[in-house]
Design a protein around this motif. Sequence first.
Motif, PDB file in Angstrom:
ATOM      1  N   LYS A  83       9.767  -4.018  -4.330  1.00  0.00           N
ATOM      2  CA  LYS A  83      10.697  -4.106  -5.463  1.00  0.00           C
ATOM      3  C   LYS A  83      10.949  -5.573  -5.759  1.00  0.00           C
ATOM      4  N   ARG A  84      11.026  -5.888  -7.060  1.00  0.00           N
ATOM      5  CA  ARG A  84      11.262  -7.283  -7.464  1.00  0.00           C
ATOM      6  C   ARG A  84      12.756  -7.573  -7.368  1.00  0.00           C
ATOM      7  N   THR A  85      13.191  -7.892  -6.156  1.00  0.00           N
ATOM      8  CA  THR A  85      14.634  -7.997  -5.895  1.00  0.00           C
ATOM      9  C   THR A  85      15.236  -9.305  -6.404  1.00  0.00           C
ATOM     10  N   ASN A  86      14.369 -10.239  -6.863  1.00  0.00           N
ATOM     11  CA  ASN A  86      14.920 -11.519  -7.331  1.00  0.00           C
ATOM     12  C   ASN A  86      15.546 -11.422  -8.719  1.00  0.00           C
ATOM     13  N   SER A  87      15.354 -10.272  -9.407  1.00  0.00           N
ATOM     14  CA  SER A  87      15.872 -10.201 -10.778  1.00  0.00           C
ATOM     15  C   SER A  87      16.258  -8.787 -11.200  1.00  0.00           C
ATOM     16  N   ASP A  88      15.255  -7.909 -11.338  1.00  0.00           N
ATOM     17  CA  ASP A  88      15.544  -6.615 -11.969  1.00  0.00           C
ATOM     18  C   ASP A  88      15.318  -5.406 -11.061  1.00  0.00           C
ATOM     19  N   ASP A  89      14.974  -5.628  -9.799  1.00  0.00           N
ATOM     20  CA  ASP A  89      14.727  -4.524  -8.845  1.00  0.00           C
ATOM     21  C   ASP A  89      13.601  -3.582  -9.261  1.00  0.00           C
ATOM     22  N   LYS A  90      12.737  -4.054 -10.159  1.00  0.00           N
ATOM     23  CA  LYS A  90      11.623  -3.188 -10.598  1.00  0.00           C
ATOM     24  C   LYS A  90      10.808  -2.719  -9.398  1.00  0.00           C
ATOM     25  N   ASP A  91      10.497  -1.406  -9.396  1.00  0.00           N
ATOM     26  CA  ASP A  91       9.697  -0.794  -8.336  1.00  0.00           C
ATOM     27  C   ASP A  91       8.232  -0.791  -8.784  1.00  0.00           C
ATOM     28  N   PHE A  92       7.363  -1.427  -8.005  1.00  0.00           N
ATOM     29  CA  PHE A  92       5.950  -1.548  -8.393  1.00  0.00           C
ATOM     30  C   PHE A  92       5.070  -0.421  -7.845  1.00  0.00           C
ATOM     31  N   GLY A  93       5.691   0.597  -7.260  1.00  0.00           N
ATOM     32  CA  GLY A  93       4.919   1.683  -6.645  1.00  0.00           C
ATOM     33  C   GLY A  93       4.003   2.421  -7.605  1.00  0.00           C
ATOM     34  N   ASP A  94       4.488   2.674  -8.818  1.00  0.00           N
ATOM     35  CA  ASP A  94       3.640   3.389  -9.788  1.00  0.00           C
ATOM     36  C   ASP A  94       2.410   2.560 -10.153  1.00  0.00           C
TER      37      ASP A  94
ATOM     38  N   PRO B  52       4.281  12.470  -6.868  1.00  0.00           N
ATOM     39  CA  PRO B  52       2.895  12.534  -7.327  1.00  0.00           C
ATOM     40  C   PRO B  52       2.764  11.746  -8.620  1.00  0.00           C
ATOM     41  N   ILE B  53       1.801  10.835  -8.690  1.00  0.00           N
ATOM     42  CA  ILE B  53       1.644  10.104  -9.960  1.00  0.00           C
ATOM     43  C   ILE B  53       0.489  10.657 -10.796  1.00  0.00           C
ATOM     44  N   ALA B  54      -0.505  11.250 -10.131  1.00  0.00           N
ATOM     45  CA  ALA B  54      -1.614  11.845 -10.900  1.00  0.00           C
ATOM     46  C   ALA B  54      -2.390  12.808 -10.018  1.00  0.00           C
ATOM     47  N   ILE B  55      -3.006  13.781 -10.680  1.00  0.00           N
ATOM     48  CA  ILE B  55      -3.920  14.695  -9.982  1.00  0.00           C
ATOM     49  C   ILE B  55      -5.322  14.406 -10.514  1.00  0.00           C
TER      50      ILE B  55
ATOM     51  N   GLN C  83       0.830  -1.227   0.000  1.00  0.00           N
ATOM     52  CA  GLN C  83       0.000   0.000   0.000  1.00  0.00           C
ATOM     53  C   GLN C  83       0.863   1.277   0.000  1.00  0.00           C
ATOM     54  N   PRO C  84       1.745   1.416  -0.983  1.00  0.00           N
ATOM     55  CA  PRO C  84       2.726   2.517  -0.949  1.00  0.00           C
ATOM     56  C   PRO C  84       2.168   3.826  -1.524  1.00  0.00           C
ATOM     57  N   TRP C  85       0.985   4.217  -1.045  1.00  0.00           N
ATOM     58  CA  TRP C  85       0.348   5.394  -1.618  1.00  0.00           C
ATOM     59  C   TRP C  85      -0.031   6.392  -0.542  1.00  0.00           C
ATOM     60  N   ARG C  86      -0.292   7.597  -1.032  1.00  0.00           N
ATOM     61  CA  ARG C  86      -0.748   8.670  -0.149  1.00  0.00           C
ATOM     62  C   ARG C  86      -1.717   9.511  -0.960  1.00  0.00           C
ATOM     63  N   PHE C  87      -2.808   9.920  -0.335  1.00  0.00           N
ATOM     64  CA  PHE C  87      -3.820  10.709  -1.042  1.00  0.00           C
ATOM     65  C   PHE C  87      -3.862  12.103  -0.427  1.00  0.00           C
TER      66      PHE C  87
ATOM     67  N   LYS D 104       2.954   8.100  -4.858  1.00  0.00           N
ATOM     68  CA  LYS D 104       3.538   6.791  -4.491  1.00  0.00           C
ATOM     69  C   LYS D 104       4.744   7.062  -3.599  1.00  0.00           C
ATOM     70  N   ASP D 105       4.935   6.141  -2.672  1.00  0.00           N
ATOM     71  CA  ASP D 105       6.042   6.292  -1.727  1.00  0.00           C
ATOM     72  C   ASP D 105       7.050   5.187  -2.014  1.00  0.00           C
ATOM     73  N   SER D 106       8.173   5.573  -2.609  1.00  0.00           N
ATOM     74  CA  SER D 106       9.139   4.540  -3.007  1.00  0.00           C
ATOM     75  C   SER D 106       9.885   3.957  -1.801  1.00  0.00           C
ATOM     76  N   SER D 107       9.709   4.549  -0.613  1.00  0.00           N
ATOM     77  CA  SER D 107      10.321   3.927   0.569  1.00  0.00           C
ATOM     78  C   SER D 107       9.436   2.790   1.099  1.00  0.00           C
ATOM     79  N   GLU D 108       8.196   2.692   0.557  1.00  0.00           N
ATOM     80  CA  GLU D 108       7.273   1.656   1.022  1.00  0.00           C
ATOM     81  C   GLU D 108       6.899   0.653  -0.061  1.00  0.00           C
ATOM     82  N   SER D 109       7.259   0.929  -1.305  1.00  0.00           N
ATOM     83  CA  SER D 109       6.796   0.073  -2.404  1.00  0.00           C
ATOM     84  C   SER D 109       7.615  -1.215  -2.500  1.00  0.00           C
TER      85      SER D 109
END
Length: 172
Positions: free
Chosen positions: A86-97, A141-144, A43-47, A79-84
Amino acid sequence: MTLKKLIESRYSVRAYLPQPVEKEKVEYVLECARLAPSANNFQPWRFIVITSPERVKGIYKAYDREWFKTAPMHIVVCKDSSESWKRTNSDDKDFGDIDAAIAAEHICLAAAEIGLGTCWVCNFNPNILKQALRLPEHQDPIAIFPLGYIDEAKNLIPEKKRKSLSDLTEWI
Ligand SMILES: Cc1cc2nc3c(=O)[nH]c(=O)nc-3n(C[C@H](O)[C@H](O)[C@H](O)COP(=O)(O)O)c2cc1C
């Protein structure tokens, strides 16, 4: 209403009535966002709900469009990248967005369900917006979403122009 009918009825609203949205309706929309799924349930979001004329000026600087200013309020999904997760088993992709986008679309559909209009807005200046909202480094901020009652006289309900399912789908 079926989910499909709701999805068909939602469209990008670019003209709003000045009348304020009742707090319980805003809370309903936010609750639907809160219940969204997220990677590993992090739940790496903030409204950020903006209703004050003072604070809204900051977001107008980041996205300066006359239609955007007709909305009585705006919700910024961050999105809060300190809470999202990450797919650390391969590419470290951040799923926060992705997570924040799911919650954001819940906002749009919930608003449509209760007769309110919204529009995804991402074409803002992120640096100006971040500064205006005094966001820490790890929050983006990802969207308004302008939120309000639809000015029916000024919105032409657009035809749903979408690619065909056969162009988009591969059954293998
Ligand atoms: C990620 C995303 C970003 C968007 N950014 C903007 C934007 O900055 N300004 C705007 O007017 N519309 C924006 N839109 C709205 C799209 O133009 C709109 O959803 C699309 O044309 C389909 O129309 P509909 O929403 O009426 O079905 C955005 C939509 C999405 C999903």
